[in-house]
Design an enzyme around this catalytic site. Sequence first.
Site, PDB file in Angstrom:
ATOM      1  N   SER A   1      71.646  51.449  58.341  1.00 17.45           N
ATOM      2  CA  SER A   1      71.634  50.953  56.960  1.00 17.45           C
ATOM      3  C   SER A   1      71.403  49.453  56.883  1.00 17.45           C
ATOM      4  CB  SER A   1      72.953  51.298  56.274  1.00 17.45           C
ATOM      5  OG  SER A   1      74.047  50.705  56.959  1.00 17.45           O
TER       6      SER A   1
ATOM      7  N   HIS B   1      66.948  56.343  55.693  1.00 21.01           N
ATOM      8  CA  HIS B   1      68.324  55.985  55.386  1.00 21.01           C
ATOM      9  C   HIS B   1      68.927  56.925  54.341  1.00 21.01           C
ATOM     10  CE1 HIS B   1      71.224  52.886  53.405  1.00 21.01           C
ATOM     11  NE2 HIS B   1      71.858  53.683  54.236  1.00 21.01           N
TER      12      HIS B   1
END
Length: 373
Positions: free
Chosen positions: A136, A157
């Site tokens: 992330s 992500h």
Amino acid sequence: DNPEFEPFWKAMNKAKTPIWLHPSRGASMADYPTETKSKYEIWWTLGWSYETAAAMSRLVFSRIMDKYPNLKIITHHFGGIVPMLEGRIGPGWDQIGARTSDEDLQKVKKSLKKRPLNYFKENFYADTAVFGSNTSTLPITGLAEASVRPEDFIGIHFFSPVDKMMLVEIILGEKTGQAAIAKALDYVLKIKKTPIVVNDSRGFYTSRVFATYIMEGLAMLGEGVHPRSIEVAGLKAGMPMPPMALQDEVSLGLSLHIAEQTRKDLIAEGKTVPEHPAASVLQNIGGTHNRIGKKTGKGLYDYNGKEKTLWPELTKLYPPVANQPTQQELVDRLLYVQANEAARCFEEKVVRSVADTNIGSIFGWGLAPHQGG
């Protein structure tokens, strides 16, 4: 190919949902029958690849793939061995039975609807074909440097909880190729989620902006704003969770780790390390007091089962000032700090469109859906 698994294959064929096939052998499975355990980690570097290829072969020759043509199987170590064995899986198995005298394997071959090699090409999917990182914060370009195929390295992500969050942020590294982008988009759409495509940057788009909300809440605490007022302002701003409660969910330990890694990377790049007003608060509570969040039962909140209360010591560590800001001032700060960072991301071309910026903010971390993102 044991009969006990038949109901599973039947159900997954009907659902048309991919299955992830993963090997199970451990170090106790020896390299040779005369030994008690595997040496040099052969059990997984080669063993997992072999075990996966063996499982795939059993599915083919037991005719399960013919019986259930909608099966889609992702094989975790498919890329580790099968591509190198095409000469055996192709012309080798075309002459199956030539080395076996105790059973008629030509009969097995004739019962298949296509060449053994074609099953491997058409019914199994290699998860190593494109490297998708779920990081992330760490830049994809840097991670791709370890790959011999950086054009096949991309960020995918997901957001937690994955089963509820519909957004997926696809991050392009400097060398990410068009084929990898197309595969990532196809994958996200097939699992019925909403993709946005962003360019590489530390924190990308969503994590970079999301972090400002949490850090602004901690900065307020350090300034002497009453912790309860901060949390109420977060809810009044329309956010799904207050900033300090959210920090506990994310984990102060993780935030400290990311901050330290970012500091090291910036120094290595010869860049100035910015000092955020919230950094000392994060270090004090997460580091000095070792309160790292919900998972350990203590962070900015105390946890007792499903109940949680703000840690009483917060007002001792950071005594509330006499002149408290109004709720509207706090709400504005929490919203504007995110809006400003989102605008920077757009100006820096981290996000490619206003639409992606708004979709990402609403579906990624719940920023201001009542105002369109």
